[in-house]
Design a protein around this motif. Structure first.
Motif, PDB file in Angstrom:
ATOM      1  N   PRO A  78       0.837  -1.210   0.000  1.00 26.57           N
ATOM      2  CA  PRO A  78       0.000   0.000   0.000  1.00 26.57           C
ATOM      3  C   PRO A  78       0.870   1.259   0.000  1.00 26.57           C
ATOM      4  O   PRO A  78       1.663   1.460   0.908  1.00 26.57           O
ATOM      5  N   GLY A  79       0.734   2.055  -1.061  1.00 25.81           N
ATOM      6  CA  GLY A  79       1.479   3.311  -1.112  1.00 25.81           C
ATOM      7  C   GLY A  79       2.759   3.251  -1.909  1.00 25.81           C
ATOM      8  O   GLY A  79       3.443   4.269  -2.046  1.00 25.81           O
ATOM      9  N   GLY A  80       3.105   2.089  -2.461  1.00 20.04           N
ATOM     10  CA  GLY A  80       4.342   2.047  -3.237  1.00 20.04           C
ATOM     11  C   GLY A  80       4.715   0.657  -3.704  1.00 20.04           C
ATOM     12  O   GLY A  80       3.935  -0.286  -3.589  1.00 20.04           O
ATOM     13  N   ASP A  81       5.929   0.538  -4.232  1.00 24.04           N
ATOM     14  CA  ASP A  81       6.452  -0.756  -4.651  1.00 24.04           C
ATOM     15  C   ASP A  81       7.976  -0.697  -4.649  1.00 24.04           C
ATOM     16  O   ASP A  81       8.568   0.363  -4.432  1.00 24.04           O
ATOM     17  N   ILE A  82       8.589  -1.837  -4.900  1.00 22.72           N
ATOM     18  CA  ILE A  82      10.051  -1.940  -4.773  1.00 22.72           C
ATOM     19  C   ILE A  82      10.778  -1.005  -5.749  1.00 22.72           C
ATOM     20  O   ILE A  82      11.854  -0.489  -5.432  1.00 22.72           O
ATOM     21  N   HIS A 189       5.568   3.441   7.000  1.00 27.55           N
ATOM     22  CA  HIS A 189       6.040   2.461   6.014  1.00 27.55           C
ATOM     23  C   HIS A 189       6.029   1.042   6.592  1.00 27.55           C
ATOM     24  O   HIS A 189       5.456   0.126   6.009  1.00 27.55           O
ATOM     25  N   GLY A 190       6.646   0.877   7.737  1.00 30.52           N
ATOM     26  CA  GLY A 190       6.753  -0.462   8.341  1.00 30.52           C
ATOM     27  C   GLY A 190       5.396  -1.083   8.593  1.00 30.52           C
ATOM     28  O   GLY A 190       5.183  -2.274   8.352  1.00 30.52           O
ATOM     29  N   ILE A 191       4.445  -0.275   9.059  1.00 26.56           N
ATOM     30  CA  ILE A 191       3.119  -0.822   9.365  1.00 26.56           C
ATOM     31  C   ILE A 191       2.350  -1.115   8.073  1.00 26.56           C
ATOM     32  O   ILE A 191       1.616  -2.107   8.001  1.00 26.56           O
ATOM     33  N   ALA A 192       2.546  -0.296   7.030  1.00 27.49           N
ATOM     34  CA  ALA A 192       1.905  -0.592   5.736  1.00 27.49           C
ATOM     35  C   ALA A 192       2.391  -1.945   5.213  1.00 27.49           C
ATOM     36  O   ALA A 192       1.605  -2.737   4.678  1.00 27.49           O
ATOM     37  N   ILE A 193       3.681  -2.215   5.370  1.00 26.79           N
ATOM     38  CA  ILE A 193       4.233  -3.502   4.920  1.00 26.79           C
ATOM     39  C   ILE A 193       3.659  -4.641   5.754  1.00 26.79           C
ATOM     40  O   ILE A 193       3.241  -5.674   5.228  1.00 26.79           O
ATOM     41  N   MET A 194       3.624  -4.434   7.086  1.00 28.58           N
ATOM     42  CA  MET A 194       3.094  -5.488   7.962  1.00 28.58           C
ATOM     43  C   MET A 194       1.651  -5.823   7.588  1.00 28.58           C
ATOM     44  O   MET A 194       1.226  -6.970   7.679  1.00 28.58           O
ATOM     45  N   SER A 195       0.880  -4.805   7.156  1.00 27.83           N
ATOM     46  CA  SER A 195      -0.542  -5.018   6.893  1.00 27.83           C
ATOM     47  C   SER A 195      -0.787  -5.926   5.695  1.00 27.83           C
ATOM     48  O   SER A 195      -1.889  -6.435   5.523  1.00 27.83           O
ATOM     49  N   VAL A 196       0.242  -6.126   4.870  1.00 27.61           N
ATOM     50  CA  VAL A 196       0.057  -7.005   3.703  1.00 27.61           C
ATOM     51  C   VAL A 196       0.991  -8.204   3.724  1.00 27.61           C
ATOM     52  O   VAL A 196       1.047  -8.977   2.770  1.00 27.61           O
ATOM     53  N   ARG A 197       1.742  -8.375   4.816  1.00 26.74           N
ATOM     54  CA  ARG A 197       2.597  -9.560   4.939  1.00 26.74           C
ATOM     55  C   ARG A 197       1.746 -10.814   5.001  1.00 26.74           C
ATOM     56  O   ARG A 197       0.727 -10.839   5.690  1.00 26.74           O
ATOM     57  N   GLU A 198       2.208 -11.870   4.318  1.00 22.46           N
ATOM     58  CA  GLU A 198       1.463 -13.120   4.295  1.00 22.46           C
ATOM     59  C   GLU A 198       1.233 -13.620   5.722  1.00 22.46           C
ATOM     60  O   GLU A 198       2.155 -13.651   6.526  1.00 22.46           O
ATOM     61  N   ILE A 206      -3.619   2.498   5.912  1.00 18.47           N
ATOM     62  CA  ILE A 206      -2.246   2.958   6.125  1.00 18.47           C
ATOM     63  C   ILE A 206      -1.427   2.755   4.855  1.00 18.47           C
ATOM     64  O   ILE A 206      -1.386   1.653   4.294  1.00 18.47           O
ATOM     65  N   LEU A 207      -0.787   3.829   4.397  1.00 16.46           N
ATOM     66  CA  LEU A 207       0.051   3.764   3.202  1.00 16.46           C
ATOM     67  C   LEU A 207       1.504   3.966   3.590  1.00 16.46           C
ATOM     68  O   LEU A 207       1.813   4.708   4.529  1.00 16.46           O
TER      69      LEU A 207
END
Lengths: 350, 365
Positions: A78-82, A189-198, A206-207
């Protein structure tokens, strides 16, 4: 401060296969096709288009030079990509040196089997991010590793930029009394990543905060010159780890006010539920500025004039007490040490 | 933030601190049972704000800390088996076994997955029918219902490649063990709010009556803790010993009956060894025989030699509240979160970790 993200919708060229295969990294026809129809067409410029083994260019003056690798999972969040992250990360490292970012190198290590659609999306995103940050990719490399030997795609970028006249970013200039400013809300950022972790997915708005910071940093240096003593972007390890580095390397103490640290309510709630301390959660679009105390309020006003939505604020100061330690005053008036992150933040048990 | 900032209010905290100061006339030792409470006390700087007469003693309520070393070795052994996926709460990974930790095994290539819920482990078992999935079921009464539910779900869905390695411990027998220890001098307890959310409060009344001590069921936010401390100190000063519930916005007297039924369906109370403390009668849960197919202890032939604790670690005395983390000569020296001698230095609820991460401050501020 935040630059509106460009939306590019280049149609994907016909790239032979649905997925990246080992042959795409083999140096032969498929590699050339991939580079010609993908990378060179999209990112082309007068230096890249020469197809030399390296970029050849004139350069002079005080220079900042940095490199960073990007291994984030998932690739799209959410909010970006690699791709965007790989450009912004290196652009921001240059910005933290007081430099105007100019050129990037771009290297891919791709795991066999990556969907060509995904690779194309990443390339488009790199192009947009380069345009937003006004940098050019002038050299690069592509390798493909066997299935199971990577994690879809790893990207390395190296950047070079001109250090601005008047910039005096130097840890040795940090001194007692200086104000510590954070440019915006932390931990998104960290929480946006956690929200989509498998295995951990949760619904939220959150983005990631990934964005280029060179405009804000360059503008600060142009306006306040040597009053800006240090700039740092608190990526991995979060605010706590970067402030500990500053305390350690400057041999001063740092005192923070917990209630002053800006954080989005949703991010704060997610941290509570997940058992994470937001001070240690990664950021990709904020920076810390150590500035002369009497300029602190002006710097905050300036940051808010660049981005009216910015939550920039003074969060603490450099102290003579407790050298090499970061201490935080809690909301109820107690004090505690904020250490550097040990290992990884792990989810708690209950 | 609603329901959070109210319980972290600086002005209210000052009022409660003044009231504690006003009420207290002599020294009292109060044990907060739960490691989550220890962390909140230290993280918010409450220990340094309390009057000197109120001495907070940190209790054994850190499930990760009291998990026996043999069980950690068993988990490591299973994780390193080729066809096993070991699932665990994140806290357990850094805890030292007799030789290594699960984090070391993960680095060597063992398939270890950090989960927030054991239900996910059942899903992993369904997705990997060729492999055995073991969930390291650690915790107090708080995690027991979800762990039990995972077994019930696996059973209902015919998932045969799932099992749990249990190390469930119970709070009331731990309070009893602390009170029976000659070296401990506790005047009152803050009971663990979350445990009582599940179990209710009635099982604490016999402890109040037997030992003539006040027990106040208490929450975890700064205002909760200060209020719990005030209620306990007030009782002590008045010479009363009652069971009180500070955390009534969450804890109902009868607890969560659905959760209790789930526990009763899968687990039965048995004696348990607590790391650093020793065997405590009737102090933990084991899987009932009706669900023994899901008990990893029975499912796998695990031959692990009983391993001694590191002699330099005083975790047992810390867990019983006899010593504080900084009484340990190795604290912050040989024993750090990167190189722990014992579990309390690495668990997110461990007292040593709380002091290491947050409270070296009192020496230098």
């Amino acid at each position: 401060m935040s630059t509106p993200k460009m939306k590019l919708s280049c149609p994907m060229p016909k790239l032979d296969y649905d997925r990246i295969s080992l042959a795409h990294g083999g140096g032969g026809t498929l590699t050339n096709n991939l580079l010609a129809k993908g990378v060179f067409d999209l990112l082309g410029n007068e230096l890249l288009d020469k197809h030399h083994d390296g970029a050849i260019f004139d350069w002079s003056g005080k220079t900042a030079f940095t490199t960073d690798s990007f291994v984030i999972s998932p690739l799209f969040f959410p909010g970006g990509d690699i791709g965007e992250l790989a450009v912004n990360g290196t652009v921001n490292d240059l910005a933290m040196c007081g430099a105007i970012p100019k050129y990037l190198s771009l290297s891919f290590i791709i795991e066999e089997g990556l969907m060509m659609d995904d690779f194309w999306r990443i390339l488009i995103s790199i192009k947009s991010a380069c345009e937003a940050a006004n940098v050019k990719v002038i050299t690069g490399d592509t390798k493909v590793v066997e299935n199971g030997k990577g994690d879809k795609i790893f990207i390395n970028t190296t950047g070079i930029g001109h250090v601005m006249d008047g910039a005096q970013i130097d840890i040795d200039r940090v001194s007692v009394g200086d104000a510590i400013i954070v440019s915006d809300v932390i931990a998104s950022h960290g929480i946006a990543i956690m929200s989509v972790r498998e295995g951990l997915e949760f619904d939220s708005d959150i983005l990631s905060d990934t964005r280029p910071l060179h405009n804000a940093c360059n503008s600060l240096i142009q306006t306040f010159g040597s009053s800006i003593k240090l700039l740092k972007d608190p990526t991995r390890g979060g605010l706590a780890s970067v402030l500990n580095e500053i305390a350690r390397d400057s041999a001063n103490g740092i005192l923070l006010e917990e209630t002053k640290i800006p954080i989005d309510n949703q991010v704060k709630a997610a941290c509570e539920i997940l058992g994470l301390d937001p001070l240690y959660v990664a950021n990709e679009g904020i920076f810390i500025a150590v500035v002369e105390a009497d300029k602190a309020e002006e710097v905050v006003v300036h940051l808010k004039s660049l981005d009216p939505n910015s939550k920039a604020t003074v969060i603490g100061s450099v102290t003579e007490k407790h050298p090499r330690q970061v201490v935080i005053k809690s909301g109820i008036g107690g004090k505690r040490i904020v250490n550097m992150l040990v290992g990884q933040q792990l989810p708690r048990i209950c | 933030m609603k329901f959070m900032s109210e319980y972290r209010d600086g002005d209210l905290a000052q009022k409660l601190l003044s009231e504690i100061q006003r009420v207290v006339t002599k020294p009292w030792n109060i044990m907060e049972v739960c490691g989550g409470q220890t962390h909140s006390l230290v993280k918010n700087g409450i220990i340094d704000l309390l009057p000197a007469a109120v001495n907070m003693i940190h209790g054994p309520g850190c499930p990760v800390c009291v998990t026996p070393i043999e069980l950690i070795d068993k988990a490591i052994y299973l994780a390193e088996e080729k066809n096993v996926i070991l699932c665990s709460f994140g806290d357990m990974l850094r805890v030292p076994g007799s030789k290594t930790s699960l984090l070391d095994s993960k680095a060597k290539g063992a398939d270890i997955r950090i989960l927030y819920s054991p239900i996910e482990a059942v899903q992993i078992a369904q997705a990997n029918p060729e492999q055995e999935v073991v969930f390291f079921a650690v915790g107090f009464e708080t995690t027991a219902p979800a762990n039990a539910m995972s077994v019930v779900q696996a059973h209902a869905q015919g998932v045969k490649n799932y099992s749990i390695l249990t190390s469930h411990v119970l709070v009331p027998p731990a309070i009893e063990a602390v009170m029976n220890d000659e070296e401990s001098h506790i005047d009152g307890f803050l009971a663990a709010g979350h445990v009582c959310t599940i179990m209710g409060i009635s099982e604490y009344q016999p402890l109040v009556d037997t030992y003539s001590i006040p027990i106040v069921v208490t929450g975890f936010e700064p205002i909760d803790l200060l209020q719990g401390i005030l209620m306990t100190v007030t009782q002590l000063e008045n010479g009363t010993h009652l069971l009180e519930n500070q955390y009534s916005r969450v804890v109902k007297a009868e607890g969560n009956t659905h959760a209790i039924n789930m526990i009763d369906q899968v687990f039965e109370v048995q004696s348990r060894v607590w790391r650093g403390i020793g065997a405590i009668p009737q102090s933990g849960y084991e899987v009932k025989t009706s669900y023994q197919d899901y008990d990893a202890n029975l499912k796998f032939d695990i031959s692990i030699e009983a391993a001694p604790e590191n002699e330099e670690c005083i975790a047992g005395q810390v867990l019983k509240g006899i010593k504080k983390p900084k009484d340990c000569p190795q604290f912050g020296k040989k024993c750090k979160p990167e190189f722990p001698l014992g579990a309390p230095m690495v668990s997110s609820e461990g007292a040593c970790a709380a002091y290491y991460h947050f409270s070296l401050a009192s020496e230098s501020i």
